[in-house]
Write a protein that holds these residues in place. Structure first.
Motif, mmCIF file in Angstrom:
data_model
loop_
_atom_site.group_PDB
_atom_site.id
_atom_site.type_symbol
_atom_site.label_atom_id
_atom_site.label_comp_id
_atom_site.label_asym_id
_atom_site.label_seq_id
_atom_site.Cartn_x
_atom_site.Cartn_y
_atom_site.Cartn_z
ATOM 1 N N ASN A 68 16.744 -4.388 -5.480
ATOM 2 C CA ASN A 68 17.609 -3.526 -6.294
ATOM 3 C C ASN A 68 16.850 -2.324 -6.842
ATOM 4 O O ASN A 68 15.636 -2.371 -7.034
ATOM 5 C CB ASN A 68 18.202 -4.323 -7.449
ATOM 6 N N SER A 69 17.591 -1.251 -7.128
ATOM 7 C CA SER A 69 16.980 -0.046 -7.679
ATOM 8 C C SER A 69 16.418 -0.327 -9.067
ATOM 9 O O SER A 69 16.866 -1.226 -9.773
ATOM 10 C CB SER A 69 17.992 1.098 -7.727
ATOM 11 N N GLY A 70 15.426 0.455 -9.445
ATOM 12 C CA GLY A 70 14.745 0.312 -10.733
ATOM 13 C C GLY A 70 13.247 0.413 -10.515
ATOM 14 O O GLY A 70 12.793 1.005 -9.540
ATOM 15 N N THR A 71 12.476 -0.174 -11.417
ATOM 16 C CA THR A 71 11.017 -0.129 -11.297
ATOM 17 C C THR A 71 10.456 -1.529 -11.093
ATOM 18 O O THR A 71 10.997 -2.514 -11.615
ATOM 19 C CB THR A 71 10.365 0.505 -12.539
ATOM 20 N N VAL A 72 9.374 -1.596 -10.333
ATOM 21 C CA VAL A 72 8.664 -2.842 -10.070
ATOM 22 C C VAL A 72 7.174 -2.542 -10.223
ATOM 23 O O VAL A 72 6.682 -1.545 -9.689
ATOM 24 C CB VAL A 72 8.935 -3.347 -8.628
ATOM 25 N N THR A 73 6.460 -3.398 -10.951
ATOM 26 C CA THR A 73 5.010 -3.244 -11.076
ATOM 27 C C THR A 73 4.340 -4.100 -10.012
ATOM 28 O O THR A 73 4.607 -5.294 -9.913
ATOM 29 C CB THR A 73 4.522 -3.655 -12.478
ATOM 30 N N ILE A 74 3.493 -3.463 -9.214
ATOM 31 C CA ILE A 74 2.753 -4.168 -8.173
ATOM 32 C C ILE A 74 1.269 -4.099 -8.521
ATOM 33 O O ILE A 74 0.754 -3.040 -8.890
ATOM 34 C CB ILE A 74 3.001 -3.552 -6.785
ATOM 35 N N ARG A 75 0.609 -5.237 -8.391
ATOM 36 C CA ARG A 75 -0.821 -5.320 -8.714
ATOM 37 C C ARG A 75 -1.643 -5.523 -7.441
ATOM 38 O O ARG A 75 -1.356 -6.419 -6.650
ATOM 39 C CB ARG A 75 -1.077 -6.477 -9.668
ATOM 40 N N ALA A 76 -2.658 -4.687 -7.278
ATOM 41 C CA ALA A 76 -3.658 -4.875 -6.232
ATOM 42 C C ALA A 76 -4.824 -5.628 -6.867
ATOM 43 O O ALA A 76 -5.349 -5.200 -7.895
ATOM 44 C CB ALA A 76 -4.122 -3.538 -5.676
ATOM 45 N N THR A 77 -5.206 -6.748 -6.272
ATOM 46 C CA THR A 77 -6.321 -7.543 -6.783
ATOM 47 C C THR A 77 -7.396 -7.589 -5.707
ATOM 48 O O THR A 77 -7.119 -7.961 -4.563
ATOM 49 C CB THR A 77 -5.870 -8.977 -7.124
ATOM 50 N N GLN A 78 -8.608 -7.209 -6.094
ATOM 51 C CA GLN A 78 -9.701 -7.207 -5.137
ATOM 52 C C GLN A 78 -10.711 -8.280 -5.505
ATOM 53 O O GLN A 78 -11.128 -8.401 -6.651
ATOM 54 C CB GLN A 78 -10.376 -5.841 -5.099
ATOM 55 N N ALA A 79 -11.105 -9.051 -4.491
ATOM 56 C CA ALA A 79 -12.088 -10.114 -4.685
ATOM 57 C C ALA A 79 -13.476 -9.512 -4.891
ATOM 58 O O ALA A 79 -13.783 -8.421 -4.389
ATOM 59 C CB ALA A 79 -12.092 -11.031 -3.465
#
Length: 142
Positions: A68-79
């Motif tokens: 759905n439209s709106g905002t989503v927070t995506i996290r990049a996690t690096q080992a």
């Protein structure tokens, strides 16, 4: 910090490059592409909250399917890797609404004193399996 060959070595946080994204509802799946100065593996997750929706799949969850439209927070996690500690970077994925076009059907006429014709219309721009029944606000013509 860790010891290598008897010397104290300080680990450094990685510099993760990962920029905010703007997409439109209905666009095809796409892959995320964070980069870093560390060779540690990068994986992705969705952080709770936000007003939109999306899902992640594929290798290290790098493939995004828009919801759905709106905002989503995506996290990049690096080992952690070598002299680099583990690290994270969050971005905002903004999913814009798809544009719809409502066009009145032509060819209608009205003769004075007779009943008004039934007004009809066509809507174009729906995405996927969406239909008029999925609209938050129904179409009204008069």
């Amino acid at each position: 910090m860790f010891y290598a060959t008897g010397a104290l070595v300080t680990s450094t946080p990685p510099t993760i490059t990962f920029a905010n994204l703007n997409k439109t509802y209905g666009e095809t799946n796409f892959n995320l592409g964070a980069t870093s100065n560390s060779a540690g593996a990068i994986s992705y997750s969705i952080v709770a909250g936000g007003t939109g929706s999306a899902s992640l799949s594929g290798t290290n969850n790098e493939t995004v399917t828009l919801g759905n439209s709106g905002t989503v927070t995506i996290r990049a996690t690096q080992a952690a890797n070598g002299g680099f500690t583990a690290g994270t970077k969050d971005i905002t994925l903004t999913i814009n609404k798809a544009a719809l076009t409502v066009t009145a059907n032509s060819g209608l006429s009205k003769v004075y004193g007779f009943t008004d014709p039934i007004l009809t219309y066509t809507i174009t721009g729906f995405q996927g399996g969406d239909t008029e029944g999925d609209l938050d606000t129904p179409v009204s013509i008069s």
